[in-house]
Design an enzyme around this catalytic site. Sequence first.
Site, PDB file in Angstrom:
ATOM      1  CD  GLU A 191      -7.532  43.262  47.906  1.00 13.99           C
ATOM      2  OE1 GLU A 191      -6.986  42.204  48.297  1.00 13.99           O
ATOM      3  OE2 GLU A 191      -8.050  44.089  48.690  1.00 13.99           O
TER       4      GLU A 191
ATOM      5  CD  GLU B 154      -8.827  37.260  45.231  1.00 11.94           C
ATOM      6  OE1 GLU B 154      -8.570  38.057  46.156  1.00 11.94           O
ATOM      7  OE2 GLU B 154      -8.761  36.013  45.361  1.00 11.94           O
TER       8      GLU B 154
END
Length: 215
Positions: free
Chosen positions: A115, A156
């Site tokens: 990510e 996140e």
Amino acid sequence: MRTRHSTAARASNGALHTGDTDAAGIEPFDDVSEHDAPNHVDHVDRANGVRGMNGASLASPLASPDNDSHHEPLSPDDPLAPLPFNPYKGNRGVTRAWHAMKNSLAGFRVAIREESAFRQELTLAAILIPCGVLVPVDPVSRVLLLGSVMLVLIVELLNSSVEAAIDRISLERHELSRRAKDLGSAAVMVALGMCVMTWVLIVGPLVVRWVKAWL
């Protein structure tokens, strides 16, 4: 001859039976229960959970909470149905904590490797967290500064997990998949906005004071 004999025998038996009934003075379908004796039908009705002879409504044993063997099985969609057995949930105590820590570290490694957004936010956190520790503010303000940064990382990670679950189900373009990913991105944006607002309101006056003192 055999047929006539059988017919005659039945007629004879019927006559004897009728004679016995007449001798007793009772019709074949009369109620033979006495008033002082307990009512057998009422007792059977009470045992079967139907309406008794006195007209009172009797509770059925099926409605009893103790008689669970007659209850219908719960469907998988019922919230009271037991959860299916998960072989990965068998750890307890220290073993469970150890496996949970290993899984968490594996999640961090996957997020850092896969990510890019998490890597950027982790870099920002590596700068802001030392600043939040060193800035001269009260303890409550310090907790708010550090907590707002950690909140961005938490949201996140959750957003990345939602995206991974959706991609696991299907990689095709679908309106609901797009909506779920957009909602996760919106949550990250709200967390970032909260972090910026917290730092501006708490650290902003200190920076302005330092700039004025330096000039």
